[in-house]
Design an enzyme around this catalytic site. Structure first.
Site, short mmCIF file in Angstrom:
data_model
loop_
_atom_site.label_atom_id
_atom_site.label_comp_id
_atom_site.label_asym_id
_atom_site.label_seq_id
_atom_site.Cartn_x
_atom_site.Cartn_y
_atom_site.Cartn_z
N CYS A 207 0.91 -1.23 0.10
CA CYS A 207 0.22 0.08 0.04
C CYS A 207 0.83 1.33 0.11
CB CYS A 207 -0.77 0.15 1.34
SG CYS A 207 0.02 -0.28 2.71
N HIS B 65 -0.68 0.50 7.66
CA HIS B 65 -1.19 0.76 6.10
C HIS B 65 -1.14 2.43 5.88
CE1 HIS B 65 -4.11 0.21 2.87
NE2 HIS B 65 -5.15 0.76 3.53
#
Length: 384
Positions: free
Chosen positions: A53, A337
């Site tokens: 990500c 993330h």
């Protein structure tokens, strides 16, 4: 994440991504062609694997860097470059941006797999499946893109070059001479947009001799002060900590040019040349001998008119920047993330891999902010 290689984080990034989607965005933890064929980028990026990500967040931020976006989409580098390097990475990067900004594209998600495979061939450090750091990826990516589209021919360095002395020159003349020397080897659209010049000033406490060194930078990595009584700090406090005078003892000081020995001295950093785009890295990760920790201190930052003039040369006046992109990090060192918030003509959007949602300005400031992208708003135009 830094130092997180080897940690089994399978599924953790995907789980955090789903959590952010369910929360509908960020939650505080405990030649310009935009008006012709480009309107807005409402496309997300697929995850190549669960732990990549960081790539999606950084690419979204770069795709909203207007000077780089337009240069890539118009493929101006094909006529601009002098480097003998093949432009494999630049072509793949431009292809990803073309997908993100193609208003006629039916699919609302772009797959960056080919781009990332080419990047990993160029930088094997990013191979594998461990979590990586977004700011580190950004540095490597900009460096590799610069190498491919450099306007200067490659010149092999033959040994250590003699140091130049500028004792008769003013600081501005010395800095300009060093910048000119840099451009003789490194000159590209990446340099036009992202490169600035730092000045490091040393003052000997014994003989009062002062000296300056100048270094090129593509981002500012700012320390975060300890949490204040209000539970938050400001970006200005981070900048003040970065630029404050530091005392160096004999063991940590460089050789004094006049005393010809290591002496106690003071050191101070300032910005000598301001870039068109300034990337500010909030250094949330601290490495000790045995572990890595993350700071979740809330750092407030201005969305418009960030004035960096006070950190530049004396009497340089206001140097104003407007925020246009944020790379966020949610989670911990071992389970994190990355997402992005980016601005265009239609407002701000929250990019969470393949999910794209509008976001208001009052939702941008969280303790997840990690890398801030500012565009200079009161400067002269850059070279085309």
């Amino acid at each position: 994440m830094p130092g997180a290689s080897g940690v089994n984080t399978e599924g953790s990034c995907e789980a955090l991504c789903r959590t952010l989607v369910s929360q509908k965005g960020l939650q505080r933890e405990t030649a310009d062609i935009s008006h012709s064929v480009l309107y807005t980028s409402l496309m997300g990026l697929l995850l190549v694997t669960d732990n990549e990500c960081f790539l999606n967040a950084v690419v979204q931020c770069l795709s909203h860097t207007r000077g780089l976006r337009d240069y890539s989409l118009l493929k101006s580098y094909r006529n601009d470059k002098f480097s003998k390097e093949e432009t494999k990475l630049m072509e793949a990067f431009s292809q990803v941006l073309s997908g993100l900004w193609d208003v006629n594209e039916g699919d609302r998600v772009v797959n960056p797999r080919q781009f990332y495979n080419i990047f990993k061939d160029a930088v094997p450090y990013f191979s594998g499946y461990s979590q990586q750091d977004a700011q580190e990826f950004l540095r490597f990516l900009l460096d590799k893109l610069h190498t491919e589209i450099n306007r200067r021919p490659y010149v092999r360095r033959t040994g250590k070059e003699p140091e130049q002395t500028f004792a008769r020159f003013r600081i501005s003349e010395e800095a300009a001479a060093m910048w000119k020397k840099h451009l003789e080897r490194d000159d590209s659209r990446i340099v036009d947009l992202f490169s600035g010049q730092l000045r490091s000033s040393l003052h000997c406490s014994v003989c009062s001799h002062s000296s300056n060194t100048f270094d090129v930078f593509c981002d500012l990595s700012l320390p975060i002060p300890k949490r204040s009584s209000s539970g938050q700090v400001t970006l200005r406090e981070c900048l003040e900590l970065f630029s404050q005078e530091e005392k160096l003892d004999k063991d940590n000081s460089p050789m004094c040019e006049r005393c010809n020995r290591h002496t106690e001295c003071t050191k101070q950093l300032s910005i000598q040349r301001f870039p068109q785009v300034i990337v500010i890295h909030l250094n949330r990760f601290t490495t000790s001998r045995w572990s890595i920790s993350k700071s979740t201190v809330y750092v407030s930052f201005p969305l418009t008119n960030l004035d960096l003039g006070r950190y530049g040369p004396v009497d340089c006046g206001p140097v104003l920047y407007d925020l246009y992109a944020i790379c966020n990090h949610a989670g911990t060192v071992n389970m994190g993330h990355y997402t992005a918030c980016c601005s265009d003509e239609n407002g701000w959007c929250f990019y969470n891999d393949s999910s794209v949602t509008p976001v208001s300005e009052n939702q941008l400031q969280t303790n997840q902010a990690y890398v801030l992208f500012y565009q200079r708003s009161n400067s002269t135009t850059i070279r085309k």
